[in-house]
Design a protein around this motif. Structure first.
Motif, PDB file in Angstrom:
ATOM      1  N   SER A  17      35.233 -49.121  12.830  1.00 38.61           N
ATOM      2  CA  SER A  17      34.189 -48.204  11.845  1.00 38.61           C
ATOM      3  C   SER A  17      34.750 -47.865  11.368  1.00 38.61           C
ATOM      4  O   SER A  17      34.704 -47.313   9.759  1.00 38.61           O
ATOM      5  CB  SER A  17      32.997 -48.247  12.463  1.00 38.61           C
ATOM      6  OG  SER A  17      32.590 -47.452  13.399  1.00 38.61           O
ATOM      7  N   SER A  18      35.813 -46.640  11.532  1.00 40.90           N
ATOM      8  CA  SER A  18      35.531 -45.185  11.019  1.00 40.90           C
ATOM      9  C   SER A  18      37.011 -45.778  10.178  1.00 40.90           C
ATOM     10  O   SER A  18      37.017 -45.372   8.664  1.00 40.90           O
ATOM     11  CB  SER A  18      36.712 -44.346  11.985  1.00 40.90           C
ATOM     12  OG  SER A  18      36.968 -43.298  11.368  1.00 40.90           O
ATOM     13  N   ALA A  19      37.740 -46.319  10.074  1.00 39.66           N
ATOM     14  CA  ALA A  19      38.760 -47.179   9.503  1.00 39.66           C
ATOM     15  C   ALA A  19      38.786 -47.940   8.854  1.00 39.66           C
ATOM     16  O   ALA A  19      39.104 -47.791   7.296  1.00 39.66           O
ATOM     17  CB  ALA A  19      40.363 -47.333  10.290  1.00 39.66           C
ATOM     18  N   ILE A  20      37.696 -48.484   9.039  1.00 42.31           N
ATOM     19  CA  ILE A  20      37.261 -49.939   7.711  1.00 42.31           C
ATOM     20  C   ILE A  20      36.811 -49.081   7.142  1.00 42.31           C
ATOM     21  O   ILE A  20      36.537 -49.106   5.658  1.00 42.31           O
ATOM     22  CB  ILE A  20      36.477 -50.225   8.191  1.00 42.31           C
ATOM     23  CG1 ILE A  20      37.003 -51.871   9.261  1.00 42.31           C
ATOM     24  CG2 ILE A  20      34.911 -51.391   6.886  1.00 42.31           C
ATOM     25  CD1 ILE A  20      36.246 -52.715  10.203  1.00 42.31           C
ATOM     26  N   HIS A  21      35.253 -48.007   6.682  1.00 40.37           N
ATOM     27  CA  HIS A  21      34.584 -47.258   6.226  1.00 40.37           C
ATOM     28  C   HIS A  21      35.572 -46.627   5.195  1.00 40.37           C
ATOM     29  O   HIS A  21      34.959 -46.142   4.051  1.00 40.37           O
ATOM     30  CB  HIS A  21      33.428 -46.459   6.832  1.00 40.37           C
ATOM     31  CG  HIS A  21      32.175 -46.920   7.905  1.00 40.37           C
ATOM     32  ND1 HIS A  21      31.644 -46.026   8.106  1.00 40.37           N
ATOM     33  CD2 HIS A  21      32.505 -48.073   7.663  1.00 40.37           C
ATOM     34  CE1 HIS A  21      30.732 -47.113   8.563  1.00 40.37           C
ATOM     35  NE2 HIS A  21      31.531 -48.199   8.534  1.00 40.37           N
TER      36      HIS A  21
END
Length: 303
Positions: free
Chosen positions: A73-77
């Protein structure tokens, strides 16, 4: 072959004994505006929360930029911008401070375009968030989102609380994103909004995606409204399959009806034989398509 930004395959989500999503499958391609429509409780927000990594799927496969949203989620956000239908802000910060903070979180800066958006949406950035109406809270989130150079934008009922002028501004900004080659997922129950902007549409009903495609592809499932006036009586229409809600005047030379799209070519031949004086045709809209699936059905409980 184009690689999809978002790929969802047979996504299922349960909450205890409640089945919220069942085998949801959809894709969104680069530069595409995808409309995700359905009434409250149909499963739109649950799907989006899984895409954001907020909820964990029960089964199925979900990838965004080729990554699992729950694991990465961190990389996607860092590559997406998101605006929910109900925006909650830090009450003691000003609107301008919140916009700058949201931009900073994704490594973006306040630019001249941010100022232009503030002016367009007529937001007073010096007021504290606790004084803002729902519409102004939406404006803060929209300005922050449109100011970002994201690869994927998710809007979940984003115009809730906005007046018609600001709704139009929102539509213009989404079309600007489309022209810039950005991908957009727009969840909405405002059908005219979706119809104006979206390349493809997915209809979700009670947790299942029941139809996906372009509006042109879907229109074969709906009926065209027609009003025709002829020289000769239109008795033949009374025996014609594929016609609905037929109304004839006393002379039977003026008729109004709806017709299945696939029946139109044959129908036109019959009408021509009666010597057409005038004809009006209204193609089916997204609302017609939507009502085909929902009609007067009471919406399910809220998610």
């Amino acid at each position: 072959m184009t690689t999809a930004i978002l790929k969802v395959e047979n996504l299922t989500k349960t909450f205890g004994k409640t089945q919220a999503l069942t085998d949801v499958t959809l894709t969104i391609n680069p530069g595409e505006v995808f409309g995700f429509i359905g009434p409250n409780g149909a499963g739109k927000s649950t799907t989006i929360r899984i895409l954001l990594g907020i909820l964990k799927k029960t089964s199925g496969a979900v990838t965004l930029f080729g990554l699992d949203p729950f694991v990465n989620s961190s990389a996607i956000h860092k590559r997406l911008a998101y605006v929910p239908g109900d925006v909650y802000l830090w009450p003691n910060l000003t609107g301008g401070e919140i916009i700058d903070f949201l931009l900073h979180l994704n490594g973006n800066n306040h630019t001249a375009y941010t100022d232009e958006l503030i002016r367009k949406f007529q937001l007073d950035p010096t007021k504290r968030a606790r004084t803002y109406s729902k519409g102004n809270r939406q404006k803060v989130a929209l300005i922050a989102a449109f100011s970002q150079n994201a690869d994927f934008y998710i809007f979940d009922e984003p115009t809730s609380g906005l007046d018609p002028l600001n709704e139009q501004l929102f539509q213009e900004e989404v079309l600007n994103l489309k022209r810039a080659g950005k991908s957009v997922m727009l969840s909405s129950h405002i059908l005219s909004e979706v119809e104006k902007m979206c390349d493809r549409i997915g209809i979700i009903r009670q947790g299942e995606v029941i139809e996906t495609g372009t509006l042109a592809e879907m229109r074969h499932l709906t009926r065209t409204q027609m009003v025709v006036k002829t020289v000769h009586p239109l008795d033949i229409l009374e025996e014609r399959d594929g016609l609905y809600d037929l109304q004839l005047d006393a002379l039977k030379t003026t008729a109004s009806f709806s017709v299945d799209s696939e029946q139109i070519p044959v129908l036109m031949d019959r009408l021509a034989a009666a010597d057409i004086l005038s004809i009006q045709s209204n193609p089916p809209t997204l609302e017609d398509l939507f009502l085909r699936y929902y009609g007067d059905e009471v919406a399910p409980a809220k998610e």
